[in-house]
Motif scaffolding. Structure first.
Motif, short mmCIF file in Angstrom:
data_model
loop_
_atom_site.label_atom_id
_atom_site.label_comp_id
_atom_site.label_asym_id
_atom_site.label_seq_id
_atom_site.Cartn_x
_atom_site.Cartn_y
_atom_site.Cartn_z
N UNK A 164 0.88 -1.14 0.03
CA UNK A 164 0.10 0.00 -0.11
C UNK A 164 0.81 1.10 -0.02
N UNK A 165 0.74 2.07 -1.07
CA UNK A 165 1.34 3.37 -0.85
C UNK A 165 0.15 4.38 -0.28
N UNK A 166 0.26 5.01 0.93
CA UNK A 166 -0.78 5.87 1.27
C UNK A 166 0.02 6.64 2.46
N UNK A 167 -0.95 7.58 2.86
CA UNK A 167 -0.37 8.60 3.81
C UNK A 167 -0.93 8.23 5.30
N UNK A 168 -0.24 8.57 6.34
CA UNK A 168 -0.69 8.15 7.68
C UNK A 168 -1.71 9.01 8.23
N UNK A 169 -2.68 8.58 9.05
CA UNK A 169 -3.70 9.02 9.64
C UNK A 169 -3.55 8.83 11.02
N UNK A 186 -3.31 3.55 7.97
CA UNK A 186 -3.81 2.61 9.21
C UNK A 186 -4.98 1.77 8.64
N UNK A 187 -5.94 2.40 7.81
CA UNK A 187 -7.08 1.87 7.55
C UNK A 187 -6.70 0.52 6.36
N UNK A 188 -5.46 0.77 5.90
CA UNK A 188 -5.13 -0.28 4.92
C UNK A 188 -4.54 -1.32 5.66
N UNK A 189 -3.74 -1.01 6.60
CA UNK A 189 -3.07 -1.89 7.45
C UNK A 189 -4.25 -3.14 8.29
N UNK A 190 -5.15 -2.44 8.95
CA UNK A 190 -6.24 -2.88 9.35
C UNK A 190 -7.04 -3.96 8.57
N UNK A 191 -7.38 -3.36 7.31
CA UNK A 191 -8.21 -3.89 6.38
C UNK A 191 -7.46 -5.24 5.80
N UNK A 192 -6.14 -4.96 5.35
CA UNK A 192 -5.40 -5.96 4.75
C UNK A 192 -5.11 -7.20 5.86
N UNK A 193 -4.90 -6.68 6.96
CA UNK A 193 -4.70 -7.90 7.95
C UNK A 193 -6.21 -8.56 8.41
N UNK A 194 -7.10 -7.57 8.32
CA UNK A 194 -8.39 -8.15 8.81
C UNK A 194 -8.76 -9.40 7.52
N UNK A 204 -28.19 2.18 3.51
CA UNK A 204 -27.62 3.17 3.94
C UNK A 204 -27.47 3.23 5.48
N UNK A 205 -26.33 3.16 6.10
CA UNK A 205 -26.23 3.10 7.34
C UNK A 205 -26.19 4.55 8.07
N UNK A 206 -26.51 4.85 9.28
CA UNK A 206 -26.52 6.00 9.84
C UNK A 206 -25.26 6.40 10.26
N UNK A 207 -24.65 7.56 10.29
CA UNK A 207 -23.51 8.36 10.62
C UNK A 207 -22.93 8.45 9.40
N UNK A 208 -21.56 9.14 9.85
CA UNK A 208 -20.59 9.84 8.82
C UNK A 208 -19.40 9.02 9.20
N UNK A 209 -18.78 8.42 7.94
CA UNK A 209 -17.63 7.43 8.36
C UNK A 209 -16.34 7.99 7.88
N UNK A 210 -15.40 7.88 8.46
CA UNK A 210 -14.07 8.12 8.00
C UNK A 210 -13.09 7.08 7.84
N UNK A 211 -12.84 7.01 6.56
CA UNK A 211 -12.06 5.72 6.09
C UNK A 211 -12.76 4.35 5.38
N UNK A 212 -14.03 4.83 5.01
CA UNK A 212 -14.69 3.79 4.09
C UNK A 212 -14.17 3.36 2.96
N UNK A 213 -13.49 4.59 2.09
CA UNK A 213 -12.98 4.62 0.77
C UNK A 213 -11.62 3.69 0.88
N UNK A 214 -10.85 4.15 2.14
CA UNK A 214 -9.51 3.40 1.93
C UNK A 214 -9.90 1.97 2.26
N UNK A 215 -10.80 1.65 3.24
CA UNK A 215 -11.22 0.22 3.51
C UNK A 215 -11.73 -0.43 2.10
N UNK A 216 -12.68 0.05 1.59
CA UNK A 216 -13.03 -0.82 0.06
C UNK A 216 -11.85 -0.93 -0.67
N UNK A 217 -11.14 0.28 -1.11
CA UNK A 217 -10.01 0.00 -1.91
C UNK A 217 -9.01 -0.97 -1.38
N UNK A 218 -8.64 -1.06 -0.12
CA UNK A 218 -7.80 -2.17 0.47
C UNK A 218 -8.35 -3.64 0.35
#
Ligand code: PXL
Length: 280
Positions: A10-15, A23-31, A206-220
């Protein structure tokens, strides 16, 4: 000693909030049972409420990080997220061109879900020219798709999603997945296109709430599925299902957005059977 799991770079920036970025990529790939290699393109200063600052790496540092791990380990997929500079795009483009058989998932991140800007016109032009033709799949949301599809001169035009996909495919990527969360539809409809038109369309509650990291999760998650040898269409479905479940299990650790739980499946309570999908 056991065999290594599929490896994804993964080429990405730290959040630092752990929601998006590397961080999203690591968690997703490991998950999803992959081993993540991570090449940092930038550091951000942010929490769940917004981005305060960005420090972009020197392109040579990006290239050195990647070359070093690539010489040591076999990689089954590349995932590209936030890029930071034209020089970094050029460095990544040159590196991945040495590995033409490895699938490339490009998430053309232009802004955070909250609207913090991550890309200017030069970065958009460089992405189109140097990365799109090497991408197996790009995963813009509908706003990014329309913006990426339009040149400076024709920004008065309004494209529908199919027209946007066609333009993006003309730049040379094999598939475009346009994510529909920002569209005014009762369900979230994500559509996969190739040069022959629509490949698959999936609708999600659609799920309630605003999410941070959904796009990174999906692409990973797409990269993880491709690394496991799945087809594009199956990887796209599998990744959407994984992502929807991470959002359903999402939590709000701070004062801002919700964060997807990429280890929802490791909870004691079994997740519900209902996958949320109504499309196919
Ligand atoms: O979701 C796109 C994204 C990518 N990379 C980093 C981010 C974000 C969104 O906030 O912070 C580092």
């Amino acid at each position: 000693m056991s065999l290594p799991p599929p490896i994804v770079l993964s080429f990405a920036a730290s959040d630092p909030s752990g929601g998006a970025g590397v961080q999203a990529d690591i968690l997703t790939l490991a998950g999803m049972g992959c081993h993540p290699l991570t090449v940092l393109t930038a550091l951000t200063v942010q929490d769940t409420t917004g981005v305060e600052d960005i420090f972009v790496m020197d392109a040579e540092w990006v290239a050195d990080q990647a070359r070093t791990v690539l010489q040591d380990m076999p990689v089954q997929a590349f995932k590209i997220g936030m890029l930071g500079s034209v020089e970094i795009i050029a460095a990544i483009a040159e590196i991945i061109s040495d590995y033409p058989d490895i699938p490339v998932v490009l998430d053309p991140v232009l802004a955070s879900g909250r609207g913090d800007t991550f890309a200017n016109e030069e970065i958009i032009a460089a992405m189109r020219e140097m990365l799109f033709h090497q991408a197996t799949i790009i995963t813009p949301n509908s706003i990014e798709a329309r913006r990426l599809a339009l040149d400076d001169e024709d920004d008065q035009e309004i494209l529908n999603l199919k027209q946007s996909a066609d333009r993006l495919l003309q730049w040379g990527c094999s598939y475009v997945l346009i994510k529909g969360a920002h569209e005014n539809t009762p369900k979230v409809v994500n559509i996969l296109y190739d040069v022959n038109g629509m490949v698959r369309s999936d609708s999600w509650q659609r799920l309630p709430g605003s999410f941070h990291g959904s796009g990174c999760t999906l692409s990973s998650a797409i990269a993880a599925s491709l690394a496991r040898g799945m087809s594009i269409a199956d990887s796209v479905y599998e990744a959407q299902e994984f992502t929807w479940l991470t959002l359903k299990a999402g939590f709000r650790p701070g004062m801002g957005q919700h964060i997807p739980d990429r280890f929802f499946w490791a909870e004691d309570e079994k997740p519900e059977e209902d996958s949320g999908s109504t499309g196919g």
